[in-house]
Write a protein that holds these residues in place. Structure first.
Motif, PDB file in Angstrom:
ATOM      1  N   LYS A 117      35.056 -35.877 -20.046  1.00  0.00           N
ATOM      2  CA  LYS A 117      36.102 -36.428 -19.182  1.00  0.00           C
ATOM      3  C   LYS A 117      36.652 -35.401 -18.202  1.00  0.00           C
ATOM      4  CE  LYS A 117      37.639 -39.919 -22.517  1.00  0.00           C
ATOM      5  NZ  LYS A 117      38.807 -40.478 -23.273  1.00  0.00           N
ATOM      6  N   ARG A 118      36.151 -34.181 -18.242  1.00  0.00           N
ATOM      7  CA  ARG A 118      36.679 -33.139 -17.361  1.00  0.00           C
ATOM      8  C   ARG A 118      36.330 -33.445 -15.904  1.00  0.00           C
ATOM      9  NH1 ARG A 118      34.716 -27.639 -19.160  1.00  0.00           N
ATOM     10  NH2 ARG A 118      36.481 -27.808 -20.588  1.00  0.00           N
ATOM     11  N   PRO A 119      37.293 -33.431 -14.993  1.00  0.00           N
ATOM     12  CA  PRO A 119      36.986 -33.695 -13.582  1.00  0.00           C
ATOM     13  C   PRO A 119      36.113 -32.600 -12.984  1.00  0.00           C
ATOM     14  CG  PRO A 119      39.344 -33.881 -14.013  1.00  0.00           C
ATOM     15  CD  PRO A 119      38.729 -33.240 -15.216  1.00  0.00           C
ATOM     16  N   GLY A 145      41.979 -26.741 -15.548  1.00  0.00           N
ATOM     17  CA  GLY A 145      41.137 -27.572 -16.390  1.00  0.00           C
ATOM     18  C   GLY A 145      40.154 -28.438 -15.636  1.00  0.00           C
ATOM     19  N   ILE A 146      39.722 -27.967 -14.462  1.00  0.00           N
ATOM     20  CA  ILE A 146      38.801 -28.716 -13.609  1.00  0.00           C
ATOM     21  C   ILE A 146      37.540 -27.896 -13.395  1.00  0.00           C
ATOM     22  CG2 ILE A 146      38.493 -29.708 -11.302  1.00  0.00           C
ATOM     23  CD1 ILE A 146      41.613 -29.943 -11.237  1.00  0.00           C
ATOM     24  N   SER A 147      36.381 -28.512 -13.476  1.00  0.00           N
ATOM     25  CA  SER A 147      35.145 -27.831 -13.111  1.00  0.00           C
ATOM     26  C   SER A 147      35.036 -27.838 -11.589  1.00  0.00           C
ATOM     27  CB  SER A 147      33.928 -28.523 -13.728  1.00  0.00           C
ATOM     28  OG  SER A 147      33.955 -28.397 -15.136  1.00  0.00           O
ATOM     29  N   VAL A 148      34.663 -26.687 -11.029  1.00  0.00           N
ATOM     30  CA  VAL A 148      34.716 -26.499  -9.585  1.00  0.00           C
ATOM     31  C   VAL A 148      33.380 -25.972  -9.085  1.00  0.00           C
ATOM     32  CG1 VAL A 148      35.896 -25.320  -7.691  1.00  0.00           C
ATOM     33  CG2 VAL A 148      37.176 -25.956  -9.751  1.00  0.00           C
ATOM     34  N   ARG A 188      28.976 -33.395 -19.210  1.00  0.00           N
ATOM     35  CA  ARG A 188      30.235 -32.684 -19.441  1.00  0.00           C
ATOM     36  C   ARG A 188      31.166 -32.751 -18.221  1.00  0.00           C
ATOM     37  NH1 ARG A 188      26.321 -28.516 -19.003  1.00  0.00           N
ATOM     38  NH2 ARG A 188      26.820 -26.932 -17.402  1.00  0.00           N
ATOM     39  N   HIS A 189      31.147 -33.891 -17.567  1.00  0.00           N
ATOM     40  CA  HIS A 189      32.149 -34.114 -16.517  1.00  0.00           C
ATOM     41  C   HIS A 189      32.492 -35.588 -16.445  1.00  0.00           C
ATOM     42  CE1 HIS A 189      29.893 -36.238 -13.341  1.00  0.00           C
ATOM     43  NE2 HIS A 189      28.841 -35.543 -13.709  1.00  0.00           N
ATOM     44  N   GLY A 190      33.688 -35.861 -15.974  1.00  0.00           N
ATOM     45  CA  GLY A 190      34.127 -37.233 -15.762  1.00  0.00           C
ATOM     46  C   GLY A 190      34.102 -37.565 -14.284  1.00  0.00           C
ATOM     47  N   ARG A 191      35.248 -37.898 -13.718  1.00  0.00           N
ATOM     48  CA  ARG A 191      35.288 -38.247 -12.312  1.00  0.00           C
ATOM     49  C   ARG A 191      34.939 -37.045 -11.452  1.00  0.00           C
ATOM     50  NH1 ARG A 191      40.371 -40.324 -10.087  1.00  0.00           N
ATOM     51  NH2 ARG A 191      41.422 -38.479  -9.282  1.00  0.00           N
ATOM     52  N   ALA A 192      34.236 -37.300 -10.386  1.00  0.00           N
ATOM     53  CA  ALA A 192      33.720 -36.220  -9.541  1.00  0.00           C
ATOM     54  C   ALA A 192      33.958 -36.563  -8.079  1.00  0.00           C
ATOM     55  CB  ALA A 192      32.229 -35.999  -9.795  1.00  0.00           C
ATOM     56  N   ARG A 210      28.583 -40.800   2.182  1.00  0.00           N
ATOM     57  CA  ARG A 210      27.142 -40.537   2.106  1.00  0.00           C
ATOM     58  C   ARG A 210      26.643 -40.468   0.665  1.00  0.00           C
ATOM     59  NH1 ARG A 210      26.143 -37.817   6.968  1.00  0.00           N
ATOM     60  NH2 ARG A 210      27.326 -38.922   8.568  1.00  0.00           N
ATOM     61  N   THR A 211      27.554 -40.426  -0.282  1.00  0.00           N
ATOM     62  CA  THR A 211      27.191 -40.329  -1.689  1.00  0.00           C
ATOM     63  C   THR A 211      28.281 -41.019  -2.489  1.00  0.00           C
ATOM     64  OG1 THR A 211      26.523 -38.798  -3.460  1.00  0.00           O
ATOM     65  CG2 THR A 211      28.383 -38.121  -2.070  1.00  0.00           C
ATOM     66  N   THR A 212      28.076 -41.157  -3.781  1.00  0.00           N
ATOM     67  CA  THR A 212      29.094 -41.760  -4.626  1.00  0.00           C
ATOM     68  C   THR A 212      30.111 -40.701  -5.027  1.00  0.00           C
ATOM     69  OG1 THR A 212      27.499 -43.348  -5.508  1.00  0.00           O
ATOM     70  CG2 THR A 212      29.532 -43.019  -6.756  1.00  0.00           C
ATOM     71  N   ALA A 213      31.348 -40.885  -4.617  1.00  0.00           N
ATOM     72  CA  ALA A 213      32.423 -39.968  -4.970  1.00  0.00           C
ATOM     73  C   ALA A 213      33.552 -40.764  -5.605  1.00  0.00           C
ATOM     74  CB  ALA A 213      32.931 -39.219  -3.736  1.00  0.00           C
ATOM     75  N   ASP A 214      34.161 -40.214  -6.636  1.00  0.00           N
ATOM     76  CA  ASP A 214      35.236 -40.909  -7.342  1.00  0.00           C
ATOM     77  C   ASP A 214      36.602 -40.636  -6.732  1.00  0.00           C
ATOM     78  OD1 ASP A 214      33.445 -41.951  -9.329  1.00  0.00           O
ATOM     79  OD2 ASP A 214      33.398 -39.941 -10.215  1.00  0.00           O
ATOM     80  N   PHE A 215      36.696 -39.616  -5.881  1.00  0.00           N
ATOM     81  CA  PHE A 215      37.969 -39.297  -5.242  1.00  0.00           C
ATOM     82  C   PHE A 215      37.713 -38.333  -4.092  1.00  0.00           C
ATOM     83  CE2 PHE A 215      37.407 -36.051  -8.502  1.00  0.00           C
ATOM     84  CZ  PHE A 215      37.639 -34.882  -7.785  1.00  0.00           C
ATOM     85  N   VAL A 216      38.674 -38.270  -3.182  1.00  0.00           N
ATOM     86  CA  VAL A 216      38.700 -37.268  -2.122  1.00  0.00           C
ATOM     87  C   VAL A 216      40.138 -36.777  -1.998  1.00  0.00           C
ATOM     88  CG1 VAL A 216      38.322 -36.771   0.325  1.00  0.00           C
ATOM     89  CG2 VAL A 216      36.818 -38.389  -0.857  1.00  0.00           C
ATOM     90  N   ALA A 217      40.321 -35.467  -2.012  1.00  0.00           N
ATOM     91  CA  ALA A 217      41.644 -34.865  -1.824  1.00  0.00           C
ATOM     92  C   ALA A 217      41.598 -33.962  -0.597  1.00  0.00           C
ATOM     93  CB  ALA A 217      42.061 -34.068  -3.057  1.00  0.00           C
ATOM     94  N   ILE A 218      42.627 -34.058   0.252  1.00  0.00           N
ATOM     95  CA  ILE A 218      42.665 -33.301   1.492  1.00  0.00           C
ATOM     96  C   ILE A 218      43.990 -32.567   1.612  1.00  0.00           C
ATOM     97  CG2 ILE A 218      42.578 -33.419   4.017  1.00  0.00           C
ATOM     98  CD1 ILE A 218      39.941 -34.182   2.656  1.00  0.00           C
ATOM     99  N   GLY A 219      43.910 -31.313   2.039  1.00  0.00           N
ATOM    100  CA  GLY A 219      45.108 -30.549   2.344  1.00  0.00           C
ATOM    101  C   GLY A 219      45.129 -30.162   3.811  1.00  0.00           C
TER     102      GLY A 219
END
Length: 422
Positions: A117-119, A145-148, A188-192, A210-219
């Protein structure tokens, strides 16, 4: 946001501790029992043996600064009298192919047993040419706690190819990076998904189409074209100088004229530019107007613009009239957008309106605004002449990113205003 790298002098604002000679600091990420952390990395901007540091609350500086808020020991650091232990990340170098180009990246995984479940987040960096590998932001995300997965933009660091700012090509690279990261963390990952800062605000949402993504975060990105960015920067400049609506109208005309040159590859549009120049020639402020590029174009003779204008201004394949709203309308994944309230490089007026419009239309858009911050979510002090000096990243920004990517953003984050509460 500048399309050329600019160095910013960052100041440490913590002064409670006495100045210490830091000579034994070891690069790494160190955690407190309550989950707080500090990242220490080597940086070209910090003379050895000093290291760049970044706390979760946004304080940053160099370990060689006077009043640095930590001391380094053998295998740990001490903050306010308490020892913080190193986090034993698992770091795995990787290469992947994108459009016939070999790209280099690194996967950073938090310690512990495999967690399905790790993002997982791919970091899409901005217009800079320096490598994000080994930088503070990847570790600051992993410490939560996020894989990067961080990778070098094409033509930079360990990645091959030619440096470009073509959003279409960069989005393809980011999509391939997410595929590589998923394959490396299978089971070993959840949402990506993606995080993009600055120019990454154009690239990451496009990559997610262009691909399957579960989220997008922008700063501190833009929902506007580079042409609109140029205009908004100049409007921001004249407003900051208190010059009034006539000046705003003139710089808007200037942006329209320079856009005509850019979109015609500097073949046409000189009559419109000359007309604006004529109306600006008696304005004492005109010589100081910059924008993203219009100020420089206005001050170049037409002969030079026809000869070398494109080589100087338009040599990175930037899509000047890019339709950022159209890309977001195609995006189905949840979107976080964090705005810097006083952003001079990426003024937020058009972006804020576009995002709130998308949210009103039913798109899964989450918008936060940190007041009194400039590009990069930096707090600042302002001199008498209006220039700004960066102090720190605003408190709450890094934690907001981590919590939202993990799917549990709630409550308050520093002084952030939640513009789309549900």
């Amino acid at each position: 946001m500048k399309h050329l790298l600019s160095a910013v002098a960052l100041l440490s604002t913590f002064s409670a501790a006495p100045a210490l000679a830091q000579t034994a600091c070891t690069p790494g990420t160190y955690a407190a029992p309550d989950g707080d952390f500090v990242v220490l990395v080597k940086s070209p901007a910090v003379a050895a043996p000093g290291l760049r540091y970044l706390f979760r609350d946004g304080r940053r500086g160099a370990t060689s600064d006077a009043g640095v808020p930590l001391t380094c020991g053998t295998g740990d650091v001490t903050v306010k009298g308490k020892a913080w232990a190193p986090i034993a990340f698992r770091e795995t170098p990787a290469t992947f192919d994108s459009v016939g180009t070999k790209m280099a990246g690194v996967l950073i995984e938090p310690p512990g047993t495999a967690d399905a479940k790790r993002p997982l987040v791919v970091m899409v960096h901005g217009s800079e040419r320096n490598s994000p590998i080994g930088g503070v932001y990847g570790y600051a995300m992993a410490a939560q706690g996020i894989s990067v997965f961080v990778y070098d933009k094409r033509g930079t660091g360990g990645s091959e190819g030619e440096y470009t700012q073509n959003f279409e090509l960069l989005a393809e690279d980011a999509a391939q990076a997410l595929g590589q990261a998923r394959s490396m963390t299978a089971g070993r990952h959840g949402r990506a998904g993606f995080f993009g800062g600055s120019q990454g605000g154009w690239v990451a949402p496009l990559a997610a189409t262009r691909t399957t993504a579960d989220f997008v975060a922008i700063g501190f990105g833009l929902v506007a074209s580079p042409i609109e960015e140029d205009r908004e920067q100049m409007v921001s400049e004249v407003r900051a100088a208190g010059l009034g609506e006539d000046a705003e109208a003139l710089v808007t005309r200037l942006s329209q004229a320079t856009a005509g040159l850019l979109l015609s590859d500097f073949r046409t549009g000189y009559e419109a530019l000359d007309a604006v120049r004529a109306d600006m020639k008696d304005k004492p402020w005109a010589a100081k107007i910059e924008g993203e590029y219009s100020g420089a174009i206005a001050r170049m003779p037409n002969e030079d613009l026809k000869r070398v204008g494109r080589a100087r201004v338009d040599n990175l394949e930037l899509i000047w009239d890019y339709d950022a709203v159209a890309a977001l309308k195609k995006l189905d994944a949840p979107l976080l957008w964090v705005l810097a309230g006083e952003d001079r490089e990426a003024p937020i007026e058009t972006t804020r309106g576009a995002l709130l419009g998308l949210a009103k239309a039913g798109k899964p858009v989450d918008v936060y605004l940190f007041p009194d911050t400039d590009h990069g979510m930096f707090e600042f002090t302002t001199a008498v002449d209006g220039s700004r000096s960066v102090t720190r990243i605003t408190d709450g920004y890094l934690k907001l990113l981590g919590d939202w990517i993990k799917g549990n953003a709630r409550g308050t984050y520093g002084r952030a205003e939640h513009l789309t509460p549900r």
